[in-house]
Design a protein around this motif. Sequence first.
Motif, PDB file in Angstrom:
ATOM      1  N   GLY A  58      -8.033   5.480   4.889  1.00  0.00           N
ATOM      2  CA  GLY A  58      -8.197   6.896   5.156  1.00  0.00           C
ATOM      3  C   GLY A  58      -7.926   7.707   3.905  1.00  0.00           C
ATOM      4  O   GLY A  58      -7.633   7.168   2.832  1.00  0.00           O
ATOM      5  N   ALA A  59      -8.001   9.030   4.033  1.00  0.00           N
ATOM      6  CA  ALA A  59      -7.842   9.906   2.872  1.00  0.00           C
ATOM      7  C   ALA A  59      -6.441   9.824   2.280  1.00  0.00           C
ATOM      8  O   ALA A  59      -6.272   9.942   1.057  1.00  0.00           O
ATOM      9  CB  ALA A  59      -8.174  11.344   3.272  1.00  0.00           C
ATOM     10  N   ARG A  60      -5.448   9.668   3.123  1.00  0.00           N
ATOM     11  CA  ARG A  60      -4.056   9.495   2.669  1.00  0.00           C
ATOM     12  C   ARG A  60      -3.564   8.175   3.243  1.00  0.00           C
ATOM     13  O   ARG A  60      -3.046   8.130   4.343  1.00  0.00           O
ATOM     14  CB  ARG A  60      -3.176  10.646   3.142  1.00  0.00           C
ATOM     15  CG  ARG A  60      -3.528  11.996   2.542  1.00  0.00           C
ATOM     16  CD  ARG A  60      -2.765  13.128   3.209  1.00  0.00           C
ATOM     17  NE  ARG A  60      -1.333  13.097   2.900  1.00  0.00           N
ATOM     18  CZ  ARG A  60      -0.370  12.991   3.804  1.00  0.00           C
ATOM     19  NH1 ARG A  60      -0.672  12.836   5.087  1.00  0.00           N
ATOM     20  NH2 ARG A  60       0.896  13.014   3.438  1.00  0.00           N
ATOM     21  N   VAL A  62      -2.636   3.651   2.357  1.00  0.00           N
ATOM     22  CA  VAL A  62      -2.273   2.608   1.403  1.00  0.00           C
ATOM     23  C   VAL A  62      -3.448   2.291   0.488  1.00  0.00           C
ATOM     24  O   VAL A  62      -3.280   2.089  -0.723  1.00  0.00           O
ATOM     25  CB  VAL A  62      -1.799   1.339   2.145  1.00  0.00           C
ATOM     26  CG1 VAL A  62      -1.658   0.171   1.180  1.00  0.00           C
ATOM     27  CG2 VAL A  62      -0.465   1.586   2.814  1.00  0.00           C
ATOM     28  N   LEU A  63      -4.661   2.243   1.048  1.00  0.00           N
ATOM     29  CA  LEU A  63      -5.831   1.970   0.213  1.00  0.00           C
ATOM     30  C   LEU A  63      -6.027   3.041  -0.854  1.00  0.00           C
ATOM     31  O   LEU A  63      -6.396   2.728  -1.986  1.00  0.00           O
ATOM     32  CB  LEU A  63      -7.089   1.878   1.085  1.00  0.00           C
ATOM     33  CG  LEU A  63      -7.426   0.515   1.687  1.00  0.00           C
ATOM     34  CD1 LEU A  63      -8.775   0.573   2.392  1.00  0.00           C
ATOM     35  CD2 LEU A  63      -7.428  -0.580   0.636  1.00  0.00           C
ATOM     36  N   THR A  64      -5.773   4.292  -0.506  1.00  0.00           N
ATOM     37  CA  THR A  64      -5.866   5.370  -1.492  1.00  0.00           C
ATOM     38  C   THR A  64      -4.907   5.119  -2.649  1.00  0.00           C
ATOM     39  O   THR A  64      -5.250   5.302  -3.818  1.00  0.00           O
ATOM     40  CB  THR A  64      -5.536   6.726  -0.843  1.00  0.00           C
ATOM     41  OG1 THR A  64      -6.316   6.893   0.335  1.00  0.00           O
ATOM     42  CG2 THR A  64      -5.824   7.865  -1.807  1.00  0.00           C
ATOM     43  N   VAL A  65      -3.694   4.691  -2.321  1.00  0.00           N
ATOM     44  CA  VAL A  65      -2.688   4.394  -3.352  1.00  0.00           C
ATOM     45  C   VAL A  65      -3.136   3.218  -4.217  1.00  0.00           C
ATOM     46  O   VAL A  65      -3.055   3.260  -5.453  1.00  0.00           O
ATOM     47  CB  VAL A  65      -1.323   4.113  -2.696  1.00  0.00           C
ATOM     48  CG1 VAL A  65      -0.314   3.647  -3.743  1.00  0.00           C
ATOM     49  CG2 VAL A  65      -0.805   5.350  -1.970  1.00  0.00           C
ATOM     50  N   LEU A  66      -3.625   2.163  -3.576  1.00  0.00           N
ATOM     51  CA  LEU A  66      -4.073   0.994  -4.329  1.00  0.00           C
ATOM     52  C   LEU A  66      -5.233   1.341  -5.256  1.00  0.00           C
ATOM     53  O   LEU A  66      -5.284   0.889  -6.411  1.00  0.00           O
ATOM     54  CB  LEU A  66      -4.482  -0.128  -3.373  1.00  0.00           C
ATOM     55  CG  LEU A  66      -3.387  -0.723  -2.490  1.00  0.00           C
ATOM     56  CD1 LEU A  66      -3.952  -1.887  -1.669  1.00  0.00           C
ATOM     57  CD2 LEU A  66      -2.184  -1.185  -3.292  1.00  0.00           C
ATOM     58  N   GLU A  67      -6.158   2.134  -4.764  1.00  0.00           N
ATOM     59  CA  GLU A  67      -7.305   2.528  -5.595  1.00  0.00           C
ATOM     60  C   GLU A  67      -6.854   3.337  -6.810  1.00  0.00           C
ATOM     61  O   GLU A  67      -7.393   3.177  -7.914  1.00  0.00           O
ATOM     62  CB  GLU A  67      -8.296   3.324  -4.747  1.00  0.00           C
ATOM     63  CG  GLU A  67      -9.051   2.457  -3.742  1.00  0.00           C
ATOM     64  CD  GLU A  67      -9.735   3.263  -2.652  1.00  0.00           C
ATOM     65  OE1 GLU A  67      -9.609   4.524  -2.685  1.00  0.00           O
ATOM     66  OE2 GLU A  67     -10.382   2.668  -1.770  1.00  0.00           O
ATOM     67  N   SER A 132       1.907   9.450  -5.339  1.00  0.00           N
ATOM     68  CA  SER A 132       2.550   9.842  -4.090  1.00  0.00           C
ATOM     69  C   SER A 132       2.747  11.345  -4.006  1.00  0.00           C
ATOM     70  O   SER A 132       2.565  11.950  -2.940  1.00  0.00           O
ATOM     71  CB  SER A 132       3.893   9.115  -3.964  1.00  0.00           C
ATOM     72  OG  SER A 132       3.714   7.719  -4.024  1.00  0.00           O
ATOM     73  N   ASP A 133       3.140  11.948  -5.109  1.00  0.00           N
ATOM     74  CA  ASP A 133       3.319  13.401  -5.114  1.00  0.00           C
ATOM     75  C   ASP A 133       2.018  14.128  -4.785  1.00  0.00           C
ATOM     76  O   ASP A 133       2.001  15.106  -4.033  1.00  0.00           O
ATOM     77  CB  ASP A 133       3.848  13.863  -6.468  1.00  0.00           C
ATOM     78  CG  ASP A 133       5.293  13.470  -6.703  1.00  0.00           C
ATOM     79  OD1 ASP A 133       5.965  13.062  -5.725  1.00  0.00           O
ATOM     80  OD2 ASP A 133       5.758  13.563  -7.853  1.00  0.00           O
ATOM     81  N   GLU A 134       0.917  13.638  -5.347  1.00  0.00           N
ATOM     82  CA  GLU A 134      -0.380  14.263  -5.087  1.00  0.00           C
ATOM     83  C   GLU A 134      -0.760  14.181  -3.612  1.00  0.00           C
ATOM     84  O   GLU A 134      -1.417  15.076  -3.075  1.00  0.00           O
ATOM     85  CB  GLU A 134      -1.463  13.587  -5.932  1.00  0.00           C
ATOM     86  CG  GLU A 134      -1.353  13.855  -7.417  1.00  0.00           C
ATOM     87  CD  GLU A 134      -2.277  12.960  -8.230  1.00  0.00           C
ATOM     88  OE1 GLU A 134      -3.155  12.307  -7.621  1.00  0.00           O
ATOM     89  OE2 GLU A 134      -2.112  12.897  -9.463  1.00  0.00           O
ATOM     90  N   LEU A 135      -0.346  13.108  -2.960  1.00  0.00           N
ATOM     91  CA  LEU A 135      -0.715  12.872  -1.563  1.00  0.00           C
ATOM     92  C   LEU A 135       0.380  13.299  -0.581  1.00  0.00           C
ATOM     93  O   LEU A 135       0.227  13.104   0.629  1.00  0.00           O
ATOM     94  CB  LEU A 135      -1.027  11.387  -1.352  1.00  0.00           C
ATOM     95  CG  LEU A 135      -2.223  10.828  -2.118  1.00  0.00           C
ATOM     96  CD1 LEU A 135      -2.284   9.313  -1.992  1.00  0.00           C
ATOM     97  CD2 LEU A 135      -3.521  11.460  -1.638  1.00  0.00           C
ATOM     98  N   SER A 136       1.477  13.853  -1.103  1.00  0.00           N
ATOM     99  CA  SER A 136       2.631  14.246  -0.272  1.00  0.00           C
ATOM    100  C   SER A 136       3.164  13.059   0.526  1.00  0.00           C
ATOM    101  O   SER A 136       3.425  13.142   1.729  1.00  0.00           O
ATOM    102  CB  SER A 136       2.262  15.401   0.674  1.00  0.00           C
ATOM    103  OG  SER A 136       1.924  16.554  -0.060  1.00  0.00           O
ATOM    104  N   LEU A 137       3.318  11.943  -0.184  1.00  0.00           N
ATOM    105  CA  LEU A 137       3.873  10.723   0.399  1.00  0.00           C
ATOM    106  C   LEU A 137       5.218  10.432  -0.240  1.00  0.00           C
ATOM    107  O   LEU A 137       5.526  10.915  -1.330  1.00  0.00           O
ATOM    108  CB  LEU A 137       2.942   9.541   0.154  1.00  0.00           C
ATOM    109  CG  LEU A 137       1.485   9.690   0.553  1.00  0.00           C
ATOM    110  CD1 LEU A 137       0.696   8.461   0.115  1.00  0.00           C
ATOM    111  CD2 LEU A 137       1.362   9.899   2.052  1.00  0.00           C
TER     112      LEU A 137
END
Length: 456
Positions: A58-60, A62-67, A132-137
Motif C-alpha cells: 500500500g501507499a504507507r 513495509v513494501l514502500t519502506v523496502l522500495e 519513516s519520517d516522510e511516511l509518519s511511521l
Amino acid sequence: MAEQSLSNHTEVDVVRTLDDLLIPFHAAMKPSDEFRIGAEAEKFGVDATTGTPLPYEGARSVLTVLEALIERHGWQVESESTGGPTIALRRNGASITLEPGAQLELSGAAFDNVHQICLEMSGHLAELRDISDELSLTWLGIGFHPFARQEDLPWVPKSRYAIMRRYLPTRGKYGLDMMRRTATVQANYDYSSEEGAMRALRVSLRLSPLVTAMFANSPFYEGEIWGGKSRRALTWLDVDPARQGLVQNVLTKGERFRDYVEWALDAPMFLIKRDGVTVENTGQSFRSFWKHGFRGYRATLGDWQTHLNTLFPEVRLKRTIEVRGADSLPANLTCALPALWTGIFYDARAMDEADALSESFTFEELEALRPEIAQKALGATFRGEPLAALAERVLVIAEGGLARRARMRNGKDERVHLAKLGSLVEKGHCPADALLEGLGTGDADLRREILARARI
C-alpha cells in the motif's frame, strides 16, 4: 508428471546415513581466529500517532519502506521466485527480511567485534529514519506487539508462512501469536570443534531462561498492561513443543552433534523444495521422511538444511550457534545481547566460569522457571535466590571475557555495550520495568506513552 520431475536429484545429494546429517555441522567448523559475530534485530512498524500496524503493501507499507531502501541505499531485492513478491533485501553480507506479520528484521553481516555490530545497527536505523519520517511511521523495539490483535496484522506472502499458518494452530495455542506478534534480538556464533560447539550449546541452553529474564521487554497486550514482563516468553510456552524449548537431551548430556540431530530428526517437518517449488509436508518427522520418503521424494541434504531452519529452540545449532531467548529491545540495549554472549562464548575462562556456574542446573528446574520468568523476569527466584543475583554473576563473567578480548573503539572495550544492562540488573530490573515506570492501567494517555517509550 510434476511430482516425478520434482523428485529428480543427483545421487550425491540424497541422505543415506546418519553421518550424512552431520555434514553441515562439521563443514561449519573454523579456526578460532576466524570467529565472527552476527546479530539480528526485529521491530514493528506502526503509524507514529495511532500505533496502527504497518501493512505489507500500500501507499504507507513495509513494501514502500523496502522500495525506498533499494532506491536510496543500494539494497537489492530478493524474492522466492522470479517475479514474485519482495520478501527480503540483500547488501554486503547483510539482509533485511520480513517476519510473517511484517516485522522488519535486520540480519547483520558477520563482524569481528560488538562495536562493529552497533555501528551497523545504528546505520540501519539512520537509513530508516528519513523514510519513516516522510511516511509518519515509527519502529518499536519491543518483544510483543503492544497494540495489534491478530486480525489487525497482514500476512507476508512467503510460502513457508502459509504452511505455518495452517499447521501451527494445531500444535499449540500461541503459534500465530509467535509468528506475527512477537519480535526478538538474536546473535550467532562460530565454533571450531564438535566438543566446543556442544559445550557452548549446553551452557547457553542452561542460561537461556536467565537471559530471557534479563532482556524481558513486552509488558503490553492489545493496548493494555497485561501484568507480566515478557508476553513473548509466555507465548513461546504454548507453541509446537516438538520444535522449540530447551532441548532436554542436549541440555542434560549433549556431547556430540548427533545428540542435537536425534532431537531434530523427530521434529515435524513443514516443507521441502524442488526446483523452486514448495511441497508441503507437515505430516512427517524428518526421521520418517529420511527412512520412507514422501510421495516419491527422497530426503536430501538441502531438505535437511531447510528442516534445521524451521526448528525454534531457545538456542539453535546450524552452521552457527544461534541464541534466541531475548525480546526485541530499544536501540540503547540491542547490542547488549551480542555483547553478553560474546563475552561468554569467545573467551575460554569465561566459558569455564559459565559452565561451572550452570552445570548443576536441571532441565526440570529450568522448565518450571520459564512461566515465572514470563511473569516476573528478574523478580523470579531460582533455588531460593533472587534471579537478579544470578544475572549479576553472569554479567561479571561476560564482562571479564570482553575485557580479556580487548577489542577497542574510542578507548573503550566491548564492556561499554553492557553498561545500560548492568545498571538495570543492579536494581533487579529488566527493560520492561523501564517501560512500565510510572504507568497505570487506567492512564488515559497509555497508548501515547507506549509509543513514546517503545520507539527505537
